[in-house]
Motif scaffolding. Structure first.
Motif, short mmCIF file in Angstrom:
data_model
loop_
_atom_site.label_atom_id
_atom_site.label_comp_id
_atom_site.label_asym_id
_atom_site.label_seq_id
_atom_site.Cartn_x
_atom_site.Cartn_y
_atom_site.Cartn_z
N SER A 171 -10.04 -3.17 -12.44
CA SER A 171 -9.40 -3.27 -11.12
C SER A 171 -8.29 -2.26 -10.90
CB SER A 171 -8.84 -4.69 -10.89
OG SER A 171 -9.89 -5.64 -10.96
N ASN A 172 -8.20 -1.23 -11.74
CA ASN A 172 -7.20 -0.18 -11.52
C ASN A 172 -7.66 0.74 -10.40
OD1 ASN A 172 -5.13 -0.72 -13.47
ND2 ASN A 172 -6.60 -0.16 -15.07
N LEU A 173 -6.69 1.38 -9.74
CA LEU A 173 -6.96 2.27 -8.61
C LEU A 173 -6.85 3.72 -9.04
CD1 LEU A 173 -4.91 0.37 -5.86
CD2 LEU A 173 -7.37 0.22 -6.32
N PHE A 174 -7.72 4.57 -8.45
CA PHE A 174 -7.75 5.99 -8.79
C PHE A 174 -7.88 6.81 -7.52
CE2 PHE A 174 -9.39 3.66 -12.41
CZ PHE A 174 -8.72 4.24 -13.48
N CYS A 175 -7.39 8.04 -7.58
CA CYS A 175 -7.58 8.97 -6.46
C CYS A 175 -8.98 9.58 -6.56
CB CYS A 175 -6.51 10.06 -6.48
SG CYS A 175 -6.57 11.14 -7.93
N LEU A 176 -9.38 10.32 -5.54
CA LEU A 176 -10.73 10.87 -5.50
C LEU A 176 -10.97 11.85 -6.63
CD1 LEU A 176 -13.48 11.35 -4.12
CD2 LEU A 176 -12.35 13.06 -2.68
N ASP A 177 -10.02 12.77 -6.88
CA ASP A 177 -10.22 13.79 -7.91
C ASP A 177 -10.35 13.17 -9.30
OD1 ASP A 177 -10.16 15.85 -6.06
OD2 ASP A 177 -7.98 16.08 -6.18
N CYS A 178 -9.53 12.16 -9.58
CA CYS A 178 -9.63 11.49 -10.89
C CYS A 178 -10.93 10.70 -11.01
CB CYS A 178 -8.42 10.58 -11.10
SG CYS A 178 -6.88 11.47 -11.42
N GLU A 179 -11.36 10.10 -9.92
CA GLU A 179 -12.62 9.35 -9.94
C GLU A 179 -13.79 10.26 -10.25
OE1 GLU A 179 -16.12 7.35 -7.72
OE2 GLU A 179 -15.06 9.20 -7.24
N LEU A 180 -13.79 11.46 -9.65
CA LEU A 180 -14.86 12.43 -9.93
C LEU A 180 -14.78 12.92 -11.37
CD1 LEU A 180 -14.83 14.52 -6.62
CD2 LEU A 180 -16.49 12.79 -7.31
N PHE A 181 -13.56 13.18 -11.85
CA PHE A 181 -13.39 13.65 -13.23
C PHE A 181 -13.86 12.59 -14.23
CE2 PHE A 181 -10.70 13.83 -17.06
CZ PHE A 181 -11.08 15.08 -17.54
N ILE A 182 -13.55 11.33 -13.96
CA ILE A 182 -13.95 10.24 -14.85
C ILE A 182 -15.47 10.14 -14.94
CG2 ILE A 182 -13.98 7.71 -15.07
CD1 ILE A 182 -11.10 7.73 -14.00
N SER B 205 0.81 -1.22 0.00
CA SER B 205 0.00 0.00 0.00
C SER B 205 0.84 1.27 0.00
CB SER B 205 -0.93 0.01 1.22
OG SER B 205 -0.17 -0.05 2.43
N ASP B 206 2.13 1.16 0.33
CA ASP B 206 2.98 2.36 0.37
C ASP B 206 3.50 2.75 -1.00
OD1 ASP B 206 2.65 2.49 3.10
OD2 ASP B 206 4.44 1.27 3.54
N VAL B 207 3.31 1.91 -2.00
CA VAL B 207 3.88 2.20 -3.34
C VAL B 207 2.82 2.08 -4.42
CG1 VAL B 207 6.26 1.59 -2.78
CG2 VAL B 207 4.65 -0.21 -3.48
N ILE B 208 1.58 2.45 -4.12
CA ILE B 208 0.53 2.41 -5.14
C ILE B 208 0.30 3.81 -5.69
CG2 ILE B 208 -0.60 0.37 -4.23
CD1 ILE B 208 -2.62 2.19 -2.86
N PHE B 209 -0.05 3.88 -6.97
CA PHE B 209 -0.20 5.15 -7.65
C PHE B 209 -1.56 5.17 -8.37
CE2 PHE B 209 4.28 4.40 -7.21
CZ PHE B 209 4.80 5.64 -6.87
N CYS B 210 -2.06 6.39 -8.58
CA CYS B 210 -3.31 6.57 -9.33
C CYS B 210 -3.06 6.22 -10.79
CB CYS B 210 -3.81 8.01 -9.20
SG CYS B 210 -5.25 8.39 -10.23
N GLN B 211 -3.94 5.41 -11.38
CA GLN B 211 -3.79 4.97 -12.76
C GLN B 211 -3.91 6.13 -13.74
OE1 GLN B 211 -2.91 2.07 -13.80
NE2 GLN B 211 -3.24 2.29 -16.00
N ALA B 212 -4.61 7.20 -13.35
CA ALA B 212 -4.85 8.31 -14.27
C ALA B 212 -3.77 9.38 -14.18
CB ALA B 212 -6.23 8.92 -14.00
N CYS B 213 -3.59 9.97 -13.00
CA CYS B 213 -2.65 11.09 -12.86
C CYS B 213 -1.29 10.66 -12.34
CB CYS B 213 -3.24 12.16 -11.94
SG CYS B 213 -3.48 11.62 -10.23
N GLN B 214 -1.14 9.38 -11.98
CA GLN B 214 0.13 8.80 -11.53
C GLN B 214 0.65 9.42 -10.24
OE1 GLN B 214 1.67 6.07 -12.99
NE2 GLN B 214 -0.29 6.03 -14.09
N LEU C 233 -0.67 7.57 -4.04
CA LEU C 233 -1.90 7.55 -3.25
C LEU C 233 -1.57 7.47 -1.77
CD1 LEU C 233 -4.06 5.11 -5.43
CD2 LEU C 233 -4.23 7.60 -5.30
N THR C 234 -1.95 8.55 -1.05
CA THR C 234 -1.69 8.60 0.39
C THR C 234 -2.97 8.69 1.21
OG1 THR C 234 -1.44 11.01 0.26
CG2 THR C 234 0.57 9.67 0.05
N ASP C 235 -4.12 8.94 0.55
CA ASP C 235 -5.39 9.02 1.29
C ASP C 235 -5.80 7.65 1.82
OD1 ASP C 235 -5.55 11.71 0.77
OD2 ASP C 235 -6.74 11.44 -1.06
#
Length: 398
Positions: A368-379, A344-353, A356-358
């Protein structure tokens, strides 16, 4: 419960007090930041989670926005005053409306001095509506509004719209009174019969007649708390409303005209008036170019529009393609805790790279890709397709 019946509810001071302070909790280090971040995330996702799923939507929308121009709009509880704040937010709303509803139309009505007048006709050109709104800042706010006159002006146009289209009225009301020439209850009944959905955004307080109007026509009613809440209430109307039971499902004949400078070579120097400005007194719309109906060859200066001669719906192919996401909306992403993911310490957002610290991250159920909140809302609000899923589909095709 019948639409005309008032919902049974108590006032805030009649209910039990809420222990709002119990929602604030410290983490193991004594910090409140985690709780604050959680509240911010829930607020951001609230609009996304509130969207109805598996509901037939009215994609071809015809919306009239009624703007109160009475003396109450000069109050300064919104800065610099109610009217200026309303115009500013409406300009952003119109741009967002056409971005989310490219094959829809909008018109603007103003009401003051116990009268109502049409500021702009129904049309699909956002610049024309925004330019007309900007001129409202220079107009005087006079006497009382008339909700009944505004509804009748809107109904005179909307009742002629085709049965498969969504007919809507959005009233922005700053006054606590309405000065009407006759029985407004008859007008409300007529709006329901014409299948016109009426919604109200109040800038002062809730008014009983507005509540009845919204309940009867299956609209929404909200009273703003501040400018930010005002914007949120407006943005709720960018999403197409659920289609009513008596909306006619039928195949729609459409024409896709190309923008031409002339129809024939010998008519290059022979400008003509477009059908949408035929009744105007100015020279606007008088040119040799335009969109020509493929069925009757009538000329128009903007799309989308319904041909006034043959009744064919004229749109462009990109408009239709951009409306596709309303038919097959992107499903909600699954919210998961970052600590439950391996490495979990080395995961990144699939969109903005971004790293991820939240505490909460969002996973697409398909790729199954992971996204941050801002990218999820934008998508979900702008892109309407998962970039990870699209990439996987592209790789499969190639």
């Amino acid at each position: 419960m019948a639409a005309e019946e008032e919902p049974e509810r108590t006032y805030t001071w009649e209910g039990d007090y809420e222990r709002t302070w119990e929602a604030i909790r410290e983490d193991e280090k004594g910090s409140l930041q985690a709780t604050v971040d959680d509240i911010i995330q829930r607020v951001k996702r609230k609009r996304l989670l509130d969207k109805p799923t598996n509901v037939r939507l009215g994609m071809m929308r015809h919306l009239f926005v009624v703007v109160d121009m009475s003396h109450c709009m000069e109050d300064q509880d919104l800065k610099p005053n109610r009217l200026a704040c309303t115009v500013k937010l409406l300009e952003h709303f119109i741009e967002e409306y056409f971005d989310q509803n490219p094959i829809s139309q909008i018109g603007i009505i103003t009401t003051s001095n116990m009268r109502a007048e049409k500021l702009t006709e129904l049309g699909g050109n956002p610049k024309r509506h925004i330019q007309a709104l900007e001129k409202c800042n220079d107009k005087a706010c006079v006497k009382e509004p008339s909700v009944q006159n505004a509804l009748e002006v809107a109904a005179n146009t909307l009742r002629h719209m085709p049965g498969h289209a969504s007919r809507e009225v959005l009233i922005i009301l700053g006054s606590l009174t309405t000065c009407d020439p006759s029985n407004i209850h008859e007008t409300i009944t007529a709006m329901k019969e014409h299948n016109i959905r009426c919604s109200v955004i109040g800038l002062a307080a809730e008014i009983r007649i507005c509540r009845k109007l919204c309940n009867t026509t299956n609209g929404t009613y909200g009273v703003i708390l501040d400018e930010s809440h005002f914007k949120d209430l407006l943005m709720e109307h960018t999403t197409p409303p659920p289609a009513t039971a008596n909306t006619e499902p039928s195949p729609i004949r459409m024409g896709f005209p190309q923008h031409l400078l002339h129809t024939e070579k010998d008519k290059v120097d022979k400008p003509s008036m477009c059908m949408c400005h035929l009744d105007s007194k100015g020279s606007e719309g008088f040119s040799s170019g335009g969109y020509f109906c493929p069925q009757c060859n009538s000329k128009y200066c903007e799309l989308p529009i319904e041909c006034k001669v043959c009744g064919l719906t004229l749109v462009s192919a990109p408009h239709l393609a951009r409306s596709f996401h309303h038919l097959f909306p992107l499903g909600n992403f699954k919210e998961i805790q970052r600590n439950s993911i391996d490495n979990s310490d080395v995961i990144f957002c699939q969109a903005c790279q971004i790293h991820l610290t939240d505490q909460s991250v969002y996973q697409c159920p398909k790729c199954s890709n992971l996204f941050c909140l801002d990218c999820e809302l934008f998508i979900h609000e702008s892109l309407h397709s998962c970039p990870g899923t699209s990439f996987v589909s592209w790789m499969c095709q190639h």
